[in-house]
Scaffold this active site. Structure first.
Site, PDB file in Angstrom:
ATOM      1  CG  HIS A 132      88.021   4.925 -40.012  1.00 17.48           C
ATOM      2  ND1 HIS A 132      87.128   5.586 -40.779  1.00 17.48           N
ATOM      3  CD2 HIS A 132      87.636   4.627 -38.843  1.00 17.48           C
ATOM      4  CE1 HIS A 132      86.117   5.633 -40.016  1.00 17.48           C
ATOM      5  NE2 HIS A 132      86.418   5.203 -38.946  1.00 17.48           N
ATOM      6  CG  ASP A 169      86.795   0.520 -34.054  1.00 21.11           C
ATOM      7  OD1 ASP A 169      85.882   0.968 -33.257  1.00 21.11           O
ATOM      8  OD2 ASP A 169      86.881   0.804 -35.379  1.00 21.11           O
TER       9      ASP A 169
END
Length: 428
Positions: free
Chosen positions: A307, A364
């Protein structure tokens, strides 16, 4: 710590105040920089080191893997609160009492009817239109059916606008999916909870009753909470900067939806499933693709791992991984794509290359798996993200307006041609 920072430019020293946040974050206030230096600005592409505002809404520490809404840990909120409680917290600053929660839900339901002319707008879109484009357009179109501007200094006006968009937005989300699938548009039922109604509006078949699945409801509730806000990301900062021109709430939200659409932002969960599809079409060899991901000379990019902000782990991923496991176990889905996803997950969690670099599956990755298992089409994933992020966008827009922040107007460093004479066309 000093209460000022000193910058030397062309031999002249200038002092700038140091501001410390409630979580001991430190920022240098440079709003007087151009004035005192005679026009000097800073360059920070992507705004990685630039704070655009002060905010009381969300605290994020990427190095330590911390995410809090209004001081409450994301772990505790995901475990103990429902989505409407979190929405109320983000927008109004405190968790609601039972009476406030019930009124909030009732008021949202009372404002959920969308003008029937909106159906005509949906009908004008081809089925091939991407759902995010449709959703952005429909959200913007709400302005035409609600032309009065919001008086941000009126609590009643602000509250009515909040419940109106929270009521109508799930309808637009469901209609967007049903339009693409050729299903009749549905309003759900006022007898259901907020998340239950979202599911009913999306999935009810015209010739049968819709039966709620508690595991699915709980998983979606958690996903919406986890996506509800994430500090000054691309779409949120877009909502704030559009709103800073005093554009209305619906128009600002529409801009946020467009920003979320991109594959580097909200579209990441769609990109995960598209990557998994590509791996399946190539034979489904996860070890081959993990090796490609580690090869610096290979253009393949492993989506859904690591991330930009979290340098340790994504706290949301830990929460939603459990929900993903529960959904897959309950539904018993036999899907080669999901098997590939589980294979990549296990290899990444046990591969020294990924462990040392802290490239763990992020939110995600798991959200895409859950949506796939639930039967939500891949191009609707980002729409579901928008549904979750809605309270955060509203909260950020409201905070920006109440703080009377100035219109956003970034500077630039010009690197183009210097002054040159105009040549007539025949001499060019």
């Amino acid at each position: 710590m000093s209460d000022k920072a000193t910058l030397e430019v062309n031999g002249n020293k200038h002092d700038f105040p140091i501001i410390v946040g409630t979580e001991n974050e430190v920022a240098i206030d440079i709003k007087s920089l151009r004035g005192v230096t005679g026009g000097v600005t800073t360059i920070d592409a992507g705004y990685k080191n630039t704070g655009s505002c002060e905010s009381e809404i969300t605290f994020l520490d990427g190095e330590k893997g911390i995410l809090r809404y209004r001081g409450y840990s994301i772990e505790e909120l995901a475990e103990k609160a429902d989505f409407l409680e979190v929405a109320y917290l983000l927008i109004f600053g405190e968790l609601p009492t039972k009476e406030q929660h019930d009124k909030f839900h009732a008021d949202i339901k009372s404002k959920s009817i969308v003008d029937d002319d909106v159906r005509k707008i949906i009908d004008a879109f081809p089925k091939s239109a991407h759902p995010m484009g449709v959703l952005s357009s429909l959200t913007s179109a709400l302005t035409a059916f609600n032309p009065s501007s919001v008086n941000v200094d009126s609590e009643a006006d602000m509250y009515n606008s909040v419940v109106k968009i929270l009521g109508k937005f799930p309808v637009l989300v469901a209609w967007t999916m049903r339009k693409k699938q050729g299903l009749p548009l549905d309003y759900g039922s006022n007898s259901l909870g907020y998340v239950e109604n979202v599911l009913k509006m999306m999935f009810k078949q015209p010739n049968e009753d819709y039966v709620q699945n508690k595991i699915i409801v709980d998983a979606l509730d958690k996903l919406l909470i986890l996506h509800a806000d994430h500090e000054q990301n691309c779409s949120t900062s877009t909502v704030r900067i559009v709103g800073s021109s005093h554009a209305g709430l619906f128009a600002s939200l529409s801009a946020g939806i467009s920003a979320l659409w991109g594959p580097l932002h909200g579209g990441a969960n769609q990109a995960v499933l598209e990557m998994l599809e590509a791996i399946r079409e190539d034979g489904g060899d996860t070890k081959k693709y993990m090796a490609k991901a580690k090869d610096k000379n290979d253009p393949f990019r492993l989506m859904g791992f690591g991330h930009r902000v979290y340098k340790n782990f994504d706290p949301r991923a830990r929460i939603i991984k459990k929900a993903a496991d529960e959904v897959l176990a309950d539904l018993g889905v036999d899907d080669p794509i999901l098997e590939i996803a589980k294979g990549l997950e296990q290899e990444a969690l046990n591969d020294d290359y990924f462990v040392k670099r802290k490239l763990y599956p992020n939110v995600d990755f798991y959200s895409g798996i859950i949506y796939r298992a639930m039967g939500i089409p891949t191009d609707m994933f980002t729409v579901m993200f928008a549904l979750g992020r809605l309270p955060g966008w509203i909260a950020q827009w409201r905070e920006m307006r109440l703080r009377k922040e100035p219109i956003g107007r970034p500077r630039q460093l010009y690197v183009g041609e210097t002054l040159r004479p105009f040549k007539k066309i025949e001499k060019r």
